[in-house]
Structure formats: structure tokens, C-alpha cells
Design a protein around this motif. Structure first.
Motif, short mmCIF file in Angstrom:
data_model
loop_
_atom_site.label_atom_id
_atom_site.label_comp_id
_atom_site.label_asym_id
_atom_site.label_seq_id
_atom_site.Cartn_x
_atom_site.Cartn_y
_atom_site.Cartn_z
N SER A 1 0.88 -1.33 -0.10
CA SER A 1 0.07 0.04 0.03
C SER A 1 0.78 1.11 -0.18
O SER A 1 1.87 1.37 0.86
CB SER A 1 -1.06 -0.06 1.21
OG SER A 1 -1.49 1.23 1.27
N GLU B 1 1.08 13.26 -0.44
CA GLU B 1 0.43 13.15 0.69
C GLU B 1 1.27 13.03 2.03
O GLU B 1 2.08 12.20 1.84
CB GLU B 1 -0.55 11.81 0.68
CG GLU B 1 -1.56 12.07 -0.50
CD GLU B 1 -2.41 10.59 -0.83
OE1 GLU B 1 -3.38 10.37 -0.20
OE2 GLU B 1 -1.83 9.85 -1.47
N ASN B 2 1.27 13.68 2.95
CA ASN B 2 2.20 13.72 3.80
C ASN B 2 1.68 13.01 5.09
O ASN B 2 0.58 13.22 5.56
CB ASN B 2 2.45 14.93 4.56
CG ASN B 2 3.84 14.87 5.48
OD1 ASN B 2 4.07 13.92 5.94
ND2 ASN B 2 4.20 16.21 5.64
N LEU B 3 2.11 11.60 5.20
CA LEU B 3 1.56 10.80 6.37
C LEU B 3 2.46 11.12 7.50
O LEU B 3 2.43 10.21 8.53
CB LEU B 3 1.72 9.38 5.71
CG LEU B 3 0.80 9.04 4.68
CD1 LEU B 3 0.99 7.37 4.38
CD2 LEU B 3 -0.55 9.60 4.62
N GLY B 4 3.51 12.01 7.83
CA GLY B 4 4.03 11.98 8.97
C GLY B 4 5.58 11.57 8.75
O GLY B 4 6.47 11.92 8.59
N GLU C 1 6.35 9.25 6.45
CA GLU C 1 6.64 9.36 4.99
C GLU C 1 5.80 9.94 4.24
O GLU C 1 4.70 10.57 4.47
CB GLU C 1 6.56 7.72 4.60
CG GLU C 1 5.07 7.23 4.77
CD GLU C 1 5.19 5.61 4.84
OE1 GLU C 1 6.11 5.11 4.75
OE2 GLU C 1 3.99 4.92 4.68
N LYS C 2 6.13 9.96 3.02
CA LYS C 2 5.20 10.93 1.90
C LYS C 2 4.82 10.05 0.63
O LYS C 2 5.86 9.46 0.21
CB LYS C 2 5.85 12.15 1.47
CG LYS C 2 6.24 13.32 2.49
CD LYS C 2 6.94 14.47 2.33
CE LYS C 2 6.78 15.43 3.06
NZ LYS C 2 8.24 16.24 3.63
N ILE C 3 3.67 10.05 0.25
CA ILE C 3 3.00 9.36 -0.82
C ILE C 3 2.89 10.40 -1.96
O ILE C 3 2.41 11.48 -1.61
CB ILE C 3 1.57 8.79 -0.60
CG1 ILE C 3 1.80 7.91 0.62
CG2 ILE C 3 1.30 8.07 -1.59
CD1 ILE C 3 2.49 6.87 0.70
N LYS D 1 6.82 6.51 -2.80
CA LYS D 1 6.82 6.46 -1.23
C LYS D 1 8.33 7.30 -0.87
O LYS D 1 9.22 6.60 -1.19
CB LYS D 1 6.82 5.13 -0.77
CG LYS D 1 6.16 5.22 0.68
CD LYS D 1 5.94 3.97 1.17
CE LYS D 1 4.54 3.27 1.13
NZ LYS D 1 4.51 2.20 1.91
#
Ligand SMILES: Nc1ncnc2c1ncn2[C@@H]1O[C@H](COP(=O)(O)OP(=O)(O)OP(=O)(O)O)[C@@H](O)[C@H]1O
Ligand SMILES: [Mg+2]
Length: 375
Positions: free
Chosen positions: A242, A321-324, A326-328, A341
Motif C-alpha cells: 500500500s 500526501e504527507n503521512l508524517g 513518509e510521503k506518498i 513513497k
């Protein structure tokens, strides 16, 4: 302890084939996960093993004993199979205490009272339910109720556990906690377990091996590493991980410098052993599907092996998309779109043009049409 074996098992509901020619071997003490999207036949498979459903064709063995073979008219009823199933909607008896809920399957089997008491307390201790034994299910949290349902299955000491999405009713945080607890418990008990889920993270984290199903058919069976690193086809590559594996239409071309994946907008050079396989399979000059995971595409600033013109491309940053942690990053090059990623330290911003590096060691090629993996 027991092995479970399915040999060329089919299940037909009228004209509809729910399970197609399924052959599966679950080893003694193994934690096998059946993974696949909704409607792919997971529950039907479990129910056939439990004896709640009769296969249309094929053989099912538990511990080398043939328990179902419609061709021979053999069908051993659920009670005599010594398996315990935990259902997705684990209905506890609301009017009974935790103690009585766990004791119930033993009472049904007329186990002596003293023995029941000993086993219920043992299981309660193992599941951290000792202090709740006198409570009713409505006085418990979701996770505690889930553990009571597990307790009810464990207390019987069956040969095989069958679990149908047992964690799906829990909130995300509790699911992560129960995932680890359940795995630990299965290790402790050493009971052969078949665990159904459509959640690939659950499958990857819990399974000794994963059997991936789609539309009633087994796609691949292997360890979490196998299905992640060496997917058998585009379905498995797209289902596990994912965000999912990027699939990009590509032509395989060869020139004096090597064998390339040509995307029109840019091209990437295959490694020598990959080139060899492509030549052997006569794929040079053909159209294929190129596959690479988002985590195998790097921000060039952070890449170890940068070879301009061989493993790099210029790409436009569409969305970050910043997931903290990592970044998508959604990227495009001409009309080719792909996702990467990046580590949290990456400073890419939307609307920017950047260099990306493809980790060609991790690249996959799939046949166009069949979707079968070449590598
Ligand atoms: N008794 C039945 N009669 C007719 N069709 C059925 C019956 N039971 C299941 N099916 C069909 O068989 C297919 C497989 O169902 P199954 O319940 O095994 O899927 P699943 O993989 O468990 O899906 P989910 O993740 O949604 O639980 C589905 O298309 C379903 O509609
Ligand atoms: Mg199901």
C-alpha cells in the motif's frame, strides 16, 4: 495438532462457481492466511473445511483423514472434525457470564464440571480475562468480547482453528493490538490455524504463509516475503502493498547498450540478468506491463545508485500526501502516472519537477494479457 489438505476442491452454488479447483496444504502448527477481496470464496473455503458446507468436487483431509469427498459419498459432520471456528460476527450469549460463555462448548460435550472449571480458568488467564469472568458480554469492551469468543474456541483444544475475519469489528488501534496477541497465542498453543482476511496488512503481519485468492481461484501461496517480493501475477502485485504496485505499459527494446523498458516519455535500462530472461522469453520487441512498488522509486536526492539515462526520469509532482513518517507522492511524466513513497525528509512540493530514480533490482515485468509474472 493436524495438517489440513484440500485437493482440487470446487464449490458450486447453482451455476455460480464460488471456489474453483483449489489445492491447498496447511502444515501442522502453521498459521495460514487466506487473503482476497470480498466475494473471492474465503468464507466458503473455511465453511467447507469446518463441514458447514459440502464441496461439489474434490477431497478435504484433516490430519490425513478424508473428511469430505462427494465422489465417494464421504462427508464427516462438523462435530466429528474437531475444528473450532471463530466467526466474523462472534455472537456471545448475552444472558450468560464470560465464564459460562467460555464453558459452553465443554458443557455441550458433557465434560466433567471440575475439568471445565480448570480449563475455563486456564484460558481466561491466558487471554487476560480472569477479572471479567463474572461479567456479562454487554459489560465488556469490543476487544474483551473478541477475546471471549476466542476463549470459547480455544477451550475445546481443537485440532484446527478456523478464523473468519475475527478482528474486523474492532477499531483500528485495537485491531493492531489483537493482531499481535492472536499471533502470540497461536504460537503458544501451536494449533494449525487458517485465518481469513481481506486486509493485506493483517495477512503480511500474521501469516507464516499467505494464500492469495481472487474470484474463487488461488493466485499464489507463499511466505509474506514471497508474495511481496515475487508476486506471481499482476493481481497479487496489486493486492499486496500500500499504495499498490505501479503498473506501466511499456515496450521492451534492445540496442547496443542493453535491453530497455521504453515508456515513450523516458526509458529505463534492465539489469543484465533481467535482460537475459527477457531475451530467453522472446519478449524483446514486445509490449509488456512494467511493475514497480512505490517504495522502490526514490527522490533522486536520496538515491544511492543514480545513473542518468539508465534508471532516472524527470517527473512532475502532482500531489503530495504527507503521512508524517513518509510521503506518498503522485507523479506524472507525459501521460504516464505513478506513485512513489518518499522518506519524511524529502522536501518535494506539488507543482515541482523532480528527478526520480527507479530501483531496477526491484522491477517486475508481467506478460500483457495474462498478467503472469516474468520476474
Ligand atoms: N449459499 C450461497 N448461495 C449462493 N451463492 C453464495 C452462497 N454463499 C456464498 N455465495 C457466493 O459465493 C461467493 C463467495 O462467497 P464468500 O462468502 O466465500 O466470499 P468471501 O471471500 O468470504 O467474501 P467477504 O470478504 O465479503 O466475506 C460470493 O460471490 C457469494 O455471493
Ligand atoms: Mg467472508
Amino acid at each position: 495438532m493436524a495438517e489440513v489438505r484440500l485437493v482440487r476442491v470446487w464449490k458450486q452454488f447453482g451455476d455460480f462457481t464460488a471456489v474453483k479447483d483449489l489445492t491447498l496444504e496447511v502444515k501442522d502448527g502453521e498459521f495460514l492466511v487466506l487473503l482476497g477481496p470480498s466475494g473471492c470464496g474465503k468464507t466458503t473455503t473455511l465453511r467447507m473445511i469446518a463441514g458447514l458446507e459440502e464441496p461439489t468436487k474434490g477431497q478435504i483431509y484433516i490430519d490425513d483423514k478424508l473428511v469430505a469427498d462427494p465422489g465417494k459419498g464421504i462427508f464427516v459432520p462438523p462435530k466429528e472434525r474437531d475444528v473450532a471456528m471463530v466467526f466474523q460476527s462472534y455472537a456471545l450469549y448475552p444472558h450468560m457470564t464470560v465464564y459460562d460463555n467460555i464453558a459452553f462448548p465443554l458443557k455441550l460435550r458433557k465434560v466433567p464440571k471440575q475439568e471445565i472449571d480448570k480449563r475455563v480458568r486456564e484460558v481466561a488467564e491466558m487471554l487476560g480475562l480472569t477479572e471479567f469472568l463474572h461479567r456479562k458480554p454487554r459489560e465488556l469492551s469490543g476487544g474483551q468480547r473478541q477475546r471471549v469468543a476466542l476463549g470459547r474456541a480455544i477451550v475445546r483444544r481443537p485440532k484446527v482453528f478456523l478464523m473468519d475475519e475475527p478482528l474486523s469489528n474492532l477499531d483500528a488501534k485495537l485491531r493492531v493490538k489483537m493482531r499481535a496477541e492472536l499471533k502470540k497465542l497461536q504460537r503458544q498453543l501451536g494449533v494449525t490455524t487458517i485465518y481469513v482476511t481481506h486486509d493485506q496488512v493483517e495477512a503480511m503481519t500474521m501469516g507464516d504463509r499467505i494464500a492469495v485468492m481472487n474470484a474463487g481461484e488461488l493466485q499464489q501461496i507463499g511466505t509474506p516475503e514471497d508474495v511481496y517480493e515475487r508476486p506471481a501475477n499482476t493481481f497479487v502485485a496489486g493486492f499486496i502493498g500500500s499504495p499498490p504496485t505501479n503498473f506501466m505499459d511499456s515496450s521492451v527494446v534492445e540496442d547496443e547498450n542493453g535491453v530497455w523498458a521504453d515508456f515513450g516519455e523516458f526509458r529505463l535500462k534492465f539489469l543484465d540478468d533481467q535482460a537475459e530472461v527477457l531475451r530467453e522469453k522472446n519478449l524483446v520487441g514486445k509490449e509488456v506491463i512494467f511493475g514497480i512498488r512505490p517504495e522502490d522509486i526514490y527522490d533522486a536526492l536520496f538515491a544511492q545508485v543514480k545513473i542518468p539515462g539508465e534508471n532516472m526520469a524527470r517527473a512532475f509532482v502532482e500531489i503530495v500526501e504527507n503521512l508524517g513518517g513518509e510521503k506518498i507522492v503522485h507523479l506524472s511524466a507525459g501521460d504516464i502516472n505513478f506513485t512513489a513513497k518518499f522518506p519524511a525528509e524529502s522536501r518535494v512540493v506539488e507543482g515541482q519537477e523532480i528527478d526520480v530514480v527507479f530501483d531496477m533490482k526491484k522491477a517486475h515485468v508481467f506478460e500483457k494479457g495474462s498478467g503472469k509474472a516474468v520476474f
